[in-house]
Design an enzyme around this catalytic site. Structure first.
Site, mmCIF file in Angstrom:
data_model
loop_
_atom_site.group_PDB
_atom_site.id
_atom_site.type_symbol
_atom_site.label_atom_id
_atom_site.label_comp_id
_atom_site.label_asym_id
_atom_site.label_seq_id
_atom_site.Cartn_x
_atom_site.Cartn_y
_atom_site.Cartn_z
ATOM 1 N N TRP A 129 0.845 -1.185 0.000
ATOM 2 C CA TRP A 129 0.000 0.000 0.000
ATOM 3 C C TRP A 129 0.885 1.241 0.000
ATOM 4 O O TRP A 129 1.828 1.342 0.776
ATOM 5 C CB TRP A 129 -0.905 -0.023 1.226
ATOM 6 C CG TRP A 129 -1.834 1.148 1.361
ATOM 7 C CD1 TRP A 129 -2.587 1.721 0.379
ATOM 8 C CD2 TRP A 129 -2.098 1.891 2.562
ATOM 9 N NE1 TRP A 129 -3.321 2.771 0.895
ATOM 10 C CE2 TRP A 129 -3.032 2.900 2.228
ATOM 11 C CE3 TRP A 129 -1.651 1.803 3.883
ATOM 12 C CZ2 TRP A 129 -3.519 3.809 3.173
ATOM 13 C CZ3 TRP A 129 -2.129 2.698 4.813
ATOM 14 C CH2 TRP A 129 -3.059 3.688 4.461
ATOM 15 N N ASP A 210 -1.144 -6.337 8.741
ATOM 16 C CA ASP A 210 -2.131 -5.325 8.371
ATOM 17 C C ASP A 210 -3.369 -6.054 7.845
ATOM 18 O O ASP A 210 -3.311 -6.746 6.827
ATOM 19 C CB ASP A 210 -1.549 -4.399 7.297
ATOM 20 C CG ASP A 210 -2.460 -3.212 6.992
ATOM 21 O OD1 ASP A 210 -3.561 -3.134 7.562
ATOM 22 O OD2 ASP A 210 -2.058 -2.362 6.180
ATOM 23 N N LYS A 245 -13.741 -1.080 5.359
ATOM 24 C CA LYS A 245 -14.259 -1.828 4.226
ATOM 25 C C LYS A 245 -15.364 -2.796 4.623
ATOM 26 O O LYS A 245 -16.461 -2.756 4.086
ATOM 27 C CB LYS A 245 -13.130 -2.588 3.534
ATOM 28 C CG LYS A 245 -12.377 -1.779 2.496
ATOM 29 C CD LYS A 245 -11.497 -0.720 3.095
ATOM 30 C CE LYS A 245 -10.690 0.012 2.037
ATOM 31 N NZ LYS A 245 -9.814 1.029 2.634
#
Length: 395
Positions: A129, A210, A245
């Site tokens: 990311w 993560d 999300k």
């Protein structure tokens, strides 16, 4: 003072969104921003979230601070969601703080690592990311990369990844994506997770996992496989989670940073340092998002409704993957894009050149970042034919 500043370039993805919004083309497509969208292109509020919010509005009777750790109920429910019935929950080794989103969790983790070892080295996947390096670098950590995605063959460089991580130092940190790797969509399978965990145990590095997309890959339980296996084998690890999300709580900014120590005493000491870090950054986390999540997870009815709504999002994304592959093939494209259907989560690389990405934007009003990373959720039945035809035209 301000006169010494120089303007910095806008974030590539946010800049892309600005261009998209200004584009008058009625068939324009946004494949840049990583948010879930339904068939109409709308990011709707989940029904279970609306019900939980109504309950909160009806029952909330104070706006007093909730403390640096955040909501104890939220922290407890998140622990059960991630770890299930894992033994570490009974061993008093887990300490969690609520954070302003998954990004906040990562920054708290980065500052905590810096307290453990100033200037510590953290290894991230190549690619990872885009914001990871900035978050860790701003905390004074040294960021290095390990091989991960094979752009040519659209697979993992797993042997190279293992070889690279076998040489890290015992007091280094290794960042791993729990599932739905951002930006490649290529995940470790269970056998590969076993080998990574074996290596972590042997080398002694500290895993930082993560977990921003639990439930968006194969399912809530399946997506937690690597996290639970790692927790079962190593003495210390850090976990950063996000509710943006899977609960659709993007703007509520709620996540969590969890540390696992070798025993309760070690975890208490580490927790005291973690709370001191929190105090120095934002002092207290926001409460609203945490209250929504704990209400949903604490209710059998709302939890079941969430399971069903999450499945709809997951199945739509997985269906979009195969749909795009099929439509590109229908255009007579000989290049093999089947790798897209084998990947997981919100993102994938198309594997086209920056020049072709630019052509898609300038000639067809299709927006994606220069690396050709696309947000799968931006695909719909109404735009996929135009998208596939446009991709075929620039190949």
């Amino acid at each position: 003072m301000f006169g010494n500043l120089s303007a910095l370039p806008a974030d590539p993805i946010l800049g892309l969104l600005t261009k998209y919004r200004k584009d008058p083309n009625p068939v324009k497509i946004d494949l840049g921003v990583g948010v879930y969208k339904d068939e109409s292109g709308h990011t709707a509020i989940l029904d279970c979230v609306k019900r939980a919010e109504k309950f909160r509005l009806d029952t909330e009777d104070t706006k007093v601070y909730i403390g640096p750790t955040g909501s104890a109920a939220f922290n407890d429910e998140m622990g059960k969601l991630v770890f299930g019935e894992h033994k570490i929950l009974e061993q008093d080794r887990v300490r969690t703080v609520s954070t302003p989103g998954g990004t906040g969790a990562l920054r708290v983790a980065a500052e905590f690592i810096g307290r453990c070892k100033p200037g510590a080295t953290i290894w991230v996947s190549d690619p990872t990311w885009a914001n990871h390096a900035q978050l860790f670098g701003a905390a004074g950590l040294t960021v290095k990369t390990y091989p991960y995605y094979d752009y040519d063959n659209k697979t993992l460089k797993f042997d190279e990844m293992l070889a690279s991580l076998s040489h890290v130092q015992a007091d280094d940190v290794v960042l791993l994506h729990a599932c739905c790797h951002n930006p490649s969509g290529m995940d470790l399978n269970n056998e590969q997770w076993q080998k990574i965990v074996d290596l972590a145990e042997y080398v002694g590095f500290t895993p930082l996992i993560d977990m921003a997309y639990q439930g968006f890959g194969d399912g809530l339980e399946e997506d937690a496989y690597g996290v639970r296996l790692m927790a079962d084998r190593v003495q210390e690890m850090i976990l950063c989670t996000s509710c943006s999300k899977n609960f659709g709580l993007y703007r509520e900014r709620i996540g969590a940073c969890t540390i696992i120590g070798k025993d309760g005493v070690t975890s208490d000491i580490a927790s005291s340092v973690l709370l001191n870090v929190v105090r120095g950054i934002y002092s207290m986390p926001p409460a609203h998002g945490a209250a929504i999540v704990e209400t949903i997870l604490g209710s059998d009815e709302l939890r079941q409704q969430w399971y069903e709504e999450l499945a709809v999002m997951r199945n739509r994304i997985n269906g979009n993957r195969q749909l795009l592959v099929d439509k590109i093939k229908e255009q007579g494209v000989e290049r093999d894009f089947s790798f897209i259907a084998r990947q997981k989560g919100m993102f994938s690389f198309l594997g086209i050149t920056p020049e072709q990405v630019e052509q898609l934007q300038n000639k067809h009003s299709i927006y994606m970042v220069g690396s050709s990373r696309i947000s799968i959720a931006g695909i719909s039945n109404s735009n996929v034919d135009y998208l596939a035809k446009s991709i075929a035209s620039v190949l």
